[in-house]
Design a protein around this motif. Structure first.
Motif, short mmCIF file in Angstrom:
data_model
loop_
_atom_site.label_atom_id
_atom_site.label_comp_id
_atom_site.label_asym_id
_atom_site.label_seq_id
_atom_site.Cartn_x
_atom_site.Cartn_y
_atom_site.Cartn_z
N GLN A 88 45.17 28.15 40.80
CA GLN A 88 45.85 28.06 39.51
C GLN A 88 46.72 26.81 39.45
O GLN A 88 46.71 26.08 38.45
CB GLN A 88 46.70 29.32 39.31
N SER A 114 44.60 27.95 30.05
CA SER A 114 45.16 29.30 30.09
C SER A 114 44.08 30.36 29.93
O SER A 114 44.10 31.39 30.62
CB SER A 114 46.22 29.47 28.99
N ARG A 115 43.12 30.11 29.02
CA ARG A 115 42.04 31.08 28.81
C ARG A 115 41.19 31.23 30.06
O ARG A 115 40.83 32.35 30.45
CB ARG A 115 41.17 30.64 27.63
N SER A 128 43.14 33.04 32.80
CA SER A 128 43.28 34.45 32.45
C SER A 128 41.99 35.21 32.71
O SER A 128 42.00 36.31 33.28
CB SER A 128 43.69 34.59 30.99
N TYR A 129 40.86 34.60 32.31
CA TYR A 129 39.56 35.26 32.54
C TYR A 129 39.29 35.42 34.03
O TYR A 129 38.89 36.50 34.48
CB TYR A 129 38.44 34.44 31.89
N GLU A 178 41.41 35.49 36.53
CA GLU A 178 42.33 36.44 37.15
C GLU A 178 41.97 37.89 36.82
O GLU A 178 42.03 38.77 37.68
CB GLU A 178 43.76 36.15 36.71
N GLN A 179 41.57 38.14 35.57
CA GLN A 179 41.32 39.51 35.13
C GLN A 179 39.93 40.00 35.47
O GLN A 179 39.73 41.20 35.73
CB GLN A 179 41.54 39.62 33.61
N GLU A 180 38.93 39.09 35.45
CA GLU A 180 37.55 39.54 35.58
C GLU A 180 36.91 39.22 36.94
O GLU A 180 35.87 39.78 37.28
CB GLU A 180 36.69 38.90 34.47
#
Length: 212
Positions: A162, A181-182, A185-186, A188-190
Motif C-alpha cells: 500500500q 484508493s479504489r 480497497s478492492y 484489501e477486501q477481496e
C-alpha cells in the motif's frame, strides 16, 4: 470529396497512448528512439504489460542497463532492515556494486532526497527504471523485499504494498488518487487474507486489478 482539415479529429485513445510512450522512453533512455518506438508499440499490440525487451536481449537502456533486480536485492541486504539510511552511506554501497553514479544521482533528484533517505522510496524509484509500468515496478520491489524461499510467488505485507503503490503513483503523477484508493480497497477486501500478505500473482494475474 476530400476530407478537410476541420473534419479530422484526434482519436480518443491517442493522447493517453502517446503519454505512456513518452513516459516509457524517458525511463528507458534508449540510444535509438525509433527502434525503441517500434519495440514498444509491437509489445502493446501483443498485449504485453512491459513494452521493453528484457536485458537478456541486449537492448541498450543507457544508464539503466547496468542495474538489475539482483543488485537491488544486494543493496537491500546491506541496508539490513533500516527504514532510513544516510545518503553518503548508500552512495558508497552503490559505488562498490559498480552501478553508474549518474543513475544514483537521477534517483536522488527524482525523489528529492537529501542527507537521509527513506529506503523503500529509493528502492521503488530505482526499480521503476527497470519496471517501466507500475505493476512491473511493484513486482520487482516485491521480489527484492520477499524473504520466502519455499518456491512460491514473492510476497510482502499488504501495508508495505500500500505504501509503495501510493508513493509510486504519486511520483508518476498520471494516476488519480481515487483510482489508487479504489484498487487498494478492492485488493484489501477481496484478495488479502487474514495473514495480511499480498503476492505478486495477486496484482499481476488478477484482471480486476489495474494499477494504472
Amino acid at each position: 470529396m476530400a476530407q478537410t482539415e476541420e473534419q479530422r479529429c484526434i482519436p480518443r485513445e491517442l493522447p493517453e497512448m502517446l503519454k505512456k510512450f513518452a513516459r516509457a522512453a524517458i525511463l528507458a533512455q534508449p540510444q535509438d528512439l525509433l527502434q525503441f518506438g517500434v519495440d514498444y508499440f509491437e509489445a502493446v499490440c501483443r498485449g504485453e504489460s512491459s513494452p521493453v525487451r528484457e536485458q537478456s536481449e541486449q537492448v541498450s537502456l543507457c544508464n539503466w542497463a547496468e542495474l538489475t533486480p539482483e543488485l537491488l536485492k544486494a543493496l537491500h541486504s546491506q541496508v539490513a532492515g533500516r527504514l532510513i539510511i544516510r545518503a553518503d552511506e548508500l552512495a558508497q554501497m552503490w559505488k562498490v556494486l559498480k552501478i553508474p553514479t549518474d543513475l544514483f544521482n537521477s534517483v536522488m533528484n527524482v525523489g528529492h532526497f537529501t542527507e537521509e533517505i527513506e529506503w523503500l522510496k529509493f528502492l521503488a524509484l530505482a526499480s521503476s527504471a527497470l519496471g517501466v509500468t507500475i505493476a512491473r515496478t511493484l513486482k520487482i520491489v516485491c521480489e527484492v523485499l520477499s524473504c520466502d524461499h519455499d518456491g512460491g510467488p514473492p510476497r510482502i505485507p499488504f501495508s508495505t504494498f500500500q505504501f509503495l503503490y501510493t508513493y509510486i503513483a504519486e511520483v508518476d503523477g498520471e494516476i488519480s488518487t481515487s483510482h489508487v484508493s479504489r484498487m487498494l480497497s478492492y485488493i484489501e477486501q477481496e484478495i488479502i487474507g487474514p495473514d495480511g500478505i499480498i503476492t505478486v500473482n495477486d496484482f499481476t494475474q488478477n484482471p480486476r486489478v489495474r494499477l494504472e
